[in-house]
Design an enzyme around this catalytic site. Structure first.
Site, PDB file in Angstrom:
ATOM      1  CE  LYS A   1      12.265  -3.127  -2.284  1.00 56.94           C
ATOM      2  NZ  LYS A   1      13.144  -4.162  -2.825  1.00 56.94           N
TER       3      LYS A   1
ATOM      4  CB  CYS B   1      -0.959   0.033   1.181  1.00 58.92           C
ATOM      5  SG  CYS B   1      -2.101  -1.340   1.280  1.00 58.92           S
TER       6      CYS B   1
ATOM      7  CD  GLU C   1      17.921 -13.506  -2.553  1.00 57.87           C
ATOM      8  OE1 GLU C   1      17.654 -12.435  -3.143  1.00 57.87           O
ATOM      9  OE2 GLU C   1      17.219 -13.930  -1.607  1.00 57.87           O
TER      10      GLU C   1
ATOM     11  NE  ARG D   1       4.598   1.573   0.378  1.00 59.61           N
ATOM     12  CZ  ARG D   1       5.302   1.606   1.515  1.00 59.61           C
ATOM     13  NH1 ARG D   1       6.531   2.096   1.504  1.00 59.61           N
ATOM     14  NH2 ARG D   1       4.798   1.144   2.633  1.00 59.61           N
TER      15      ARG D   1
ATOM     16  CG  HIS E   1      18.965 -37.263   1.792  1.00 53.38           C
ATOM     17  ND1 HIS E   1      19.040 -38.470   2.446  1.00 53.38           N
ATOM     18  CD2 HIS E   1      20.241 -36.792   1.737  1.00 53.38           C
ATOM     19  CE1 HIS E   1      20.280 -38.717   2.792  1.00 53.38           C
ATOM     20  NE2 HIS E   1      21.035 -37.711   2.372  1.00 53.38           N
TER      21      HIS E   1
ATOM     22  CG  ASN F   1      -0.575   2.234   3.767  1.00 50.74           C
ATOM     23  OD1 ASN F   1      -1.474   2.256   2.941  1.00 50.74           O
ATOM     24  ND2 ASN F   1       0.625   2.741   3.527  1.00 50.74           N
ATOM     25  N   GLY F   2      -2.273  -0.890   6.596  1.00 45.00           N
ATOM     26  CA  GLY F   2      -2.291  -1.700   7.812  1.00 45.00           C
ATOM     27  C   GLY F   2      -3.541  -2.548   7.899  1.00 45.00           C
TER      28      GLY F   2
ATOM     29  CD  GLU G   1      11.218 -12.176  -4.509  1.00 44.12           C
ATOM     30  OE1 GLU G   1      10.906 -11.699  -3.409  1.00 44.12           O
ATOM     31  OE2 GLU G   1      12.298 -11.907  -5.081  1.00 44.12           O
TER      32      GLU G   1
ATOM     33  CE  LYS H   1      15.946 -11.206  -5.242  1.00 43.34           C
ATOM     34  NZ  LYS H   1      15.190 -11.809  -4.176  1.00 43.34           N
TER      35      LYS H   1
ATOM     36  CD1 TRP I   1      -0.162  -6.040  -2.626  1.00 42.18           C
ATOM     37  CD2 TRP I   1      -0.726  -6.722  -0.573  1.00 42.18           C
ATOM     38  NE1 TRP I   1       0.267  -7.339  -2.484  1.00 42.18           N
ATOM     39  CE2 TRP I   1      -0.062  -7.784  -1.241  1.00 42.18           C
ATOM     40  CE3 TRP I   1      -1.168  -6.922   0.733  1.00 42.18           C
ATOM     41  CZ2 TRP I   1       0.157  -9.019  -0.635  1.00 42.18           C
ATOM     42  CZ3 TRP I   1      -0.954  -8.156   1.340  1.00 42.18           C
ATOM     43  CH2 TRP I   1      -0.296  -9.186   0.652  1.00 42.18           C
TER      44      TRP I   1
END
Length: 613
Positions: free
Chosen positions: A608, A2, A486, A27, A509, A100-101, A493, A490, A74
């Site tokens: 973000k 947001c 990582e 964001r 395994h 926001n929140g 995402e 990426k 968002w």
């Protein structure tokens, strides 16, 4: 997650608000809206989708006015629709709010308001809050600021809000708890932002609003701040470090690619004033000021989320190797709820790019209550984690706009590595010669990253071959295992290809069952003590017709010949290898996403700065 922007002053608000919303698009959001007051009218326009769709919707509307608020949402409560988009009117349409929140007790509050005759047009928790503010204002006969204060005393949850009142076109009331809010101060004008990006174009003088603080922003008057407990506070002002140029793409097609290519400079900025080759030392003020706490620590707990958690894993390896202090790495979201055992001689390191990650902030508060010393690693000056930790270290990489973190990751790893080396030197767990070798090699890393970036076109060619993939496996060992995690993150995402990272030895395994000619396997096989072991794992993959992309050390003859594709990185010390081996993985994910036509900078469903649970 947001975005909030607001303006009150002498200029027309609409162009400032729309430009601010564009600045906040990084964001993550799925709808946008704007509210303006002009000649006694409070106008709200909103649209599902991008800010550009809001602009189209408002094209034939009256957007006059020198006061307004705007928002990118968002979705949490309710789907991304026009009705659920912000701003929200109160029932009388005299008030409008952006938020926001998450209001955790919104259902209970809503039931009470319904019993008072209020009706609701959306599924959101935010509309409940604006109705509650109106109820408090009318039932108590108070002004807007007092009504906000009374309402927030009823609220459980996180919020950053800004509220307009149709009857007072010279006033915005804003407040925050657990979600960031910054006020920019100009010449007879004020700007509001959920971060500084929509403000920097107009002023570099800002005030960061603290938790449970309400700010009254009145045309022609100084800022007034008080807590929800009615304690007056003196506004604190500071100068922004960022520049407008940092918020532009600078000729790159995407912010993510720009930020990948900035890493030789951002790593240099992160080390500047800290790594001194001529004087043969590393200096970290946050360590120097708290030297005894680090040297006498029983253990170190690192708490973080997402990419920062991967950086923390690398930090764990380095601290244990060089400082010989036991380290635990915790997901902040789990740490805060699992009743962890925390000792007063523990050090808790909290890592967050934005400094506003809700779970990490909650983990910080938990550790503080248990008496631990808290050290923050953060990129955003003035954000919540630096304000809520005892000491810390900024990464100094400048704004990171791309949702998929790149330069923030390498800077976090750099800070953790410097900290590990410094503690080891002060404890005497590494020799003077080893200390000097580490310093000198660390100083060479930015140039070595620059050498890898010259292979961008080669990696872009490789990427075209692997866009067919529905799944990928990333393998690494030692310091390169977190790099595998990582790299997989990426790819997930930004390209929406399912990918998982594993320690290379763990492949047999379970994951080896997935290996086929349709399963690309990305292996980080740089020179290390486990190089031969990783080579054996690659042989196992080849025997099952898996396709290999490898990251190897320059001069490698064995793994590169076993691989379908390989990228060589310059040699370095094992603890510094992640700073090099991650670069090809960042570029590979980027180019695969571009070929697939994905929105690289704003991947679907992601934000973000994750300021809610």
């Amino acid at each position: 997650m947001c975005g909030i922007v607001g303006y009150i002053g002498k200029r027309e608000a609409y162009p400032i608000l729309i430009k601010g919303l564009h600045r906040l698009e990084y964001r993550g959001y799925d709808s946008a809206g704007i509210a303006l007051i002009h000649e006694g009218n409070l106008k709200v326009y909103k649209a599902k989708g991008k800010v550009s769709e809001l602009e189209q919707y408002a094209e034939q509307k009256d957007v006059s006015g020198t006061i307004g608020i705007a928002h990118t949402r968002w979705a949490t409560h309710g789907e991304p629709t026009q009705h659920n988009a912000h701003p929200h009117y109160s029932q009388s349409e005299e008030l409008a709010i952006i938020h926001n929140g998450i209001i955790e007790n919104y259902s209970l509050l809503k039931e009470g308001l319904i019993s008072e005759g209020y009706t609701f047009q959306s599924e959101t928790d935010t509309e409940v809050l604006v109705q509650l503010i109106e109820f408090m204002k009318k039932s108590n006969g108070t002004d807007l600021s007092t009504a906000v204060q009374l309402a927030l005393n009823q609220v459980v949850g996180a919020y950053a809000i800004a509220v307009l009142d149709r009857h007072n076109p010279d006033l915005i009331v804003a407040a925050r708890k657990g979600s960031p809010l910054v006020i920019g101060i100009g010449e007879d004008e004020y700007f509001i932002g959920s971060d500084a990006t929509p403000i920097i174009e107009y002023t570099n003088r800002v005030s960061y609003i603290g938790d449970e603080e309400i700010v009254t922003i009145e045309r022609g008057a100084p800022l007034k701040i008080r807590t929800i407990g009615n304690i007056e506070k003196t506004p604190r002002f500071q100068k922004l470090e960022m520049t407008l140029n940092q918020l532009e793409k600078g000729g790159y097609p995407h912010f993510m690619l720009k930020e990948i290519f900035e890493q030789p400079h951002t790593l240099g900025d992160c080390m500047r004033g800290r790594v001194n080759v001529d004087a043969d030392n590393i200096t970290l003020a946050g360590f120097i000021d708290n030297r005894d706490k680090f040297l006498n620590a029983r253990r170190i707990i690192i708490t973080a989320c997402g990419t920062s958690w991967h950086a923390a894993q690398i930090g764990m390896y380095a601290i244990e190797e060089y400082a010989r202090i036991p380290v635990e790495v915790e997901y902040s979201s789990e740490f805060r709820y699992r009743k962890p055992v925390i000792h007063k001689d523990d050090i808790v390191i909290a890592i967050s790019q934005s400094g506003e990650t809700a779970d990490t902030l909650a983990a910080v508060e938990l550790a503080k209550k248990e008496g631990a010393f808290i050290f923050g690693i953060c990129n955003v000056v003035g954000s919540s984690i630096p304000r809520n930790t005892h000491s810390g270290c900024y990464t100094h990489v400048g704004p990171e706009i791309g949702v998929a973190s790149t330069k923030a990751f390498t800077a976090q790893v750099t800070v953790l590595t410097m900290l590990a080396i410094l503690i080891g030197k002060e404890k005497g767990t590494i020799s003077r010669d080893e200390y000097l070798t580490l310093i000198r090699e660390l100083n060479l890393i930015p140039d070595k990253v620059g050498e890898i970036l010259k292979k961008n076109d080669l990696i872009a060619q490789y990427a075209k071959t692997f866009t067919y993939a529905g799944n990928c496996i990333y393998l690494g060992r030692g310091y390169n295992f977190p790099v595998a995690l990582e790299g997989a993150l990426k790819l997930k995402e930004i390209s929406y290809i399912h990918a998982e990272g594993y320690p290379a030895a763990e492949m047999k395994h379970g994951p080896i069952a997935l290996i086929s000619h349709e399963m690309p396997v990305i292996v980080i096989a740089t020179q290390s003590d486990t190089y031969e072991k990783v080579t054996s794992n690659i042989q196992e993959i080849k025997a099952r017709k898996g396709r290999i992309i490898s990251v190897v050390t320059e001069g490698d003859k064995v793994v590169s010949e076993l691989s379908d594709f390989s990228v060589a990185v310059p040699p370095t010390l094992p603890c510094l290898t992640p700073l090099l081996s991650v670069i090809p993985l960042q570029l590979l994910a980027y180019h695969i996403a571009v070929v697939k036509g994905c929105d690289v900078d704003q991947p679907r469903n992601l934000a973000k700065s994750v300021t809610v649970e």
